[in-house]
Design a protein around this motif. Structure first.
Motif, PDB file in Angstrom:
ATOM      1  N   MET A   1       0.861  -1.179   0.000  1.00 62.21           N
ATOM      2  CA  MET A   1       0.000   0.000   0.000  1.00 62.21           C
ATOM      3  C   MET A   1       0.896   1.227   0.000  1.00 62.21           C
ATOM      4  O   MET A   1       1.718   1.375   0.881  1.00 62.21           O
ATOM      5  CB  MET A   1      -0.896  -0.034   1.243  1.00 62.21           C
ATOM      6  CG  MET A   1      -1.759   1.154   1.404  1.00 62.21           C
ATOM      7  SD  MET A   1      -2.762   0.930   2.865  1.00 62.21           S
ATOM      8  CE  MET A   1      -3.946   2.167   2.614  1.00 62.21           C
TER       9      MET A   1
ATOM     10  N   ASP B   1       0.521  -1.985  -5.967  1.00 63.56           N
ATOM     11  CA  ASP B   1       0.273  -2.611  -4.674  1.00 63.56           C
ATOM     12  C   ASP B   1       0.109  -4.119  -4.766  1.00 63.56           C
ATOM     13  O   ASP B   1      -0.690  -4.704  -4.077  1.00 63.56           O
ATOM     14  CB  ASP B   1      -1.028  -2.054  -4.048  1.00 63.56           C
ATOM     15  CG  ASP B   1      -0.849  -0.707  -3.411  1.00 63.56           C
ATOM     16  OD1 ASP B   1       0.303  -0.276  -3.259  1.00 63.56           O
ATOM     17  OD2 ASP B   1      -1.862  -0.090  -3.064  1.00 63.56           O
TER      18      ASP B   1
ATOM     19  N   LYS C   1     -12.130   2.567   2.997  1.00 62.71           N
ATOM     20  CA  LYS C   1     -11.357   1.436   2.502  1.00 62.71           C
ATOM     21  C   LYS C   1     -10.928   1.846   1.098  1.00 62.71           C
ATOM     22  O   LYS C   1     -11.763   2.000   0.201  1.00 62.71           O
ATOM     23  CB  LYS C   1     -12.180   0.156   2.473  1.00 62.71           C
ATOM     24  CG  LYS C   1     -11.377  -1.042   1.965  1.00 62.71           C
ATOM     25  CD  LYS C   1     -12.155  -2.323   2.131  1.00 62.71           C
ATOM     26  CE  LYS C   1     -11.466  -3.540   1.574  1.00 62.71           C
ATOM     27  NZ  LYS C   1     -10.053  -3.540   1.426  1.00 62.71           N
TER      28      LYS C   1
ATOM     29  N   ASN D   1      -5.238   0.483   8.770  1.00 63.16           N
ATOM     30  CA  ASN D   1      -4.995  -0.949   8.541  1.00 63.16           C
ATOM     31  C   ASN D   1      -4.358  -1.097   7.166  1.00 63.16           C
ATOM     32  O   ASN D   1      -5.041  -0.973   6.149  1.00 63.16           O
ATOM     33  CB  ASN D   1      -6.308  -1.736   8.637  1.00 63.16           C
ATOM     34  CG  ASN D   1      -6.094  -3.232   8.524  1.00 63.16           C
ATOM     35  OD1 ASN D   1      -5.349  -3.706   7.673  1.00 63.16           O
ATOM     36  ND2 ASN D   1      -6.755  -3.977   9.403  1.00 63.16           N
ATOM     37  N   ARG D   2      -3.073  -1.327   7.150  1.00 59.51           N
ATOM     38  CA  ARG D   2      -2.318  -1.403   5.896  1.00 59.51           C
ATOM     39  C   ARG D   2      -2.792  -2.565   5.017  1.00 59.51           C
ATOM     40  O   ARG D   2      -2.964  -2.401   3.814  1.00 59.51           O
ATOM     41  CB  ARG D   2      -0.828  -1.540   6.215  1.00 59.51           C
ATOM     42  CG  ARG D   2       0.067  -1.451   5.016  1.00 59.51           C
ATOM     43  CD  ARG D   2       1.510  -1.190   5.378  1.00 59.51           C
ATOM     44  NE  ARG D   2       1.735   0.036   6.131  1.00 59.51           N
ATOM     45  CZ  ARG D   2       1.766   1.244   5.591  1.00 59.51           C
ATOM     46  NH1 ARG D   2       1.578   1.394   4.312  1.00 59.51           N
ATOM     47  NH2 ARG D   2       1.974   2.303   6.340  1.00 59.51           N
ATOM     48  N   GLU D   3      -3.031  -3.723   5.608  1.00 59.59           N
ATOM     49  CA  GLU D   3      -3.428  -4.901   4.823  1.00 59.59           C
ATOM     50  C   GLU D   3      -4.793  -4.732   4.180  1.00 59.59           C
ATOM     51  O   GLU D   3      -5.039  -5.212   3.081  1.00 59.59           O
ATOM     52  CB  GLU D   3      -3.413  -6.176   5.685  1.00 59.59           C
ATOM     53  CG  GLU D   3      -2.030  -6.619   6.143  1.00 59.59           C
ATOM     54  CD  GLU D   3      -1.465  -5.747   7.279  1.00 59.59           C
ATOM     55  OE1 GLU D   3      -2.246  -5.290   8.140  1.00 59.59           O
ATOM     56  OE2 GLU D   3      -0.243  -5.515   7.266  1.00 59.59           O
ATOM     57  N   LYS D   4      -5.700  -4.066   4.874  1.00 62.76           N
ATOM     58  CA  LYS D   4      -7.056  -3.878   4.355  1.00 62.76           C
ATOM     59  C   LYS D   4      -7.240  -2.518   3.688  1.00 62.76           C
ATOM     60  O   LYS D   4      -8.350  -2.170   3.298  1.00 62.76           O
ATOM     61  CB  LYS D   4      -8.079  -4.070   5.476  1.00 62.76           C
ATOM     62  CG  LYS D   4      -8.099  -5.504   5.991  1.00 62.76           C
ATOM     63  CD  LYS D   4      -9.189  -5.711   6.994  1.00 62.76           C
ATOM     64  CE  LYS D   4      -9.199  -7.157   7.445  1.00 62.76           C
ATOM     65  NZ  LYS D   4     -10.266  -7.433   8.399  1.00 62.76           N
ATOM     66  N   HIS D   5      -6.171  -1.719   3.607  1.00 63.91           N
ATOM     67  CA  HIS D   5      -6.204  -0.411   2.932  1.00 63.91           C
ATOM     68  C   HIS D   5      -7.194   0.553   3.580  1.00 63.91           C
ATOM     69  O   HIS D   5      -7.889   1.300   2.884  1.00 63.91           O
ATOM     70  CB  HIS D   5      -6.523  -0.570   1.449  1.00 63.91           C
ATOM     71  CG  HIS D   5      -5.493  -1.346   0.701  1.00 63.91           C
ATOM     72  ND1 HIS D   5      -4.796  -0.831  -0.358  1.00 63.91           N
ATOM     73  CD2 HIS D   5      -5.014  -2.600   0.865  1.00 63.91           C
ATOM     74  CE1 HIS D   5      -3.959  -1.729  -0.808  1.00 63.91           C
ATOM     75  NE2 HIS D   5      -4.070  -2.812  -0.085  1.00 63.91           N
TER      76      HIS D   5
END
Length: 138
Positions: free
Chosen positions: A1, A137, A130, A102-106
């Motif tokens: 991200m 990415d 989100k 939340n980096r993984e879920k943007h």
């Protein structure tokens, strides 16, 4: 991200009488302070004002089309209505990334602010969104 804190975008629009009447028809909010010139002149604002949510909707323009852009999903929006927006005012809606939640879920926290042509803040708040994945990415 690769969204960056401090990254920002904005849009500007002059609020017309047509905008106010169309929004009243869509929303069903025919409050005289918005749609009745005579009654609005007797209000504490002294003339017709735009619906706060109409003006706040410009934030959706920035978020959905510019930053983060197409594919963004709104999760939360906070708005404080600080000053009225009158028919004929030109407002600028600005969005700035302030936090990656939340980096993984943007998931991003955005500062959302709208100023009038005099630089007065008319709406201040934040949004949680989100964000879509950017091209690099993967």
């Amino acid at each position: 991200m690769n969204y960056k804190i401090g990254e920002s975008q904005e849009v500007s629009k002059t609020i017309s009488e047509t905008d106010v009447y169309l929004f009243a028809g869509i929303s069903g909010d025919f409050n005289p302070v918005h749609v009745n010139r005579v009654e609005a002149e007797g209000s504490l604002f002294g003339k017709q004002i735009a619906h706060g949510i109409l003006v706040g909707g410009l934030l959706s323009n920035v978020i959905g089309m510019k930053l983060p852009g197409p594919g963004t999903i709104y999760m939360e929006q906070d708005m404080k209505f600080l000053k009225p927006v009158y028919i004929g005012d030109t407002v600028s809606a600005r969005v700035e990334i302030t936090e990656v939640l939340n980096r993984e879920k943007h998931v991003l926290r955005l500062r959302t602010q709208i100023k009038n042509q005099n630089g007065d803040i008319v709406i201040d708040g934040f949004a949680i969104v989100k964000a879509p994945m950017r091209g690099d990415d993967c």
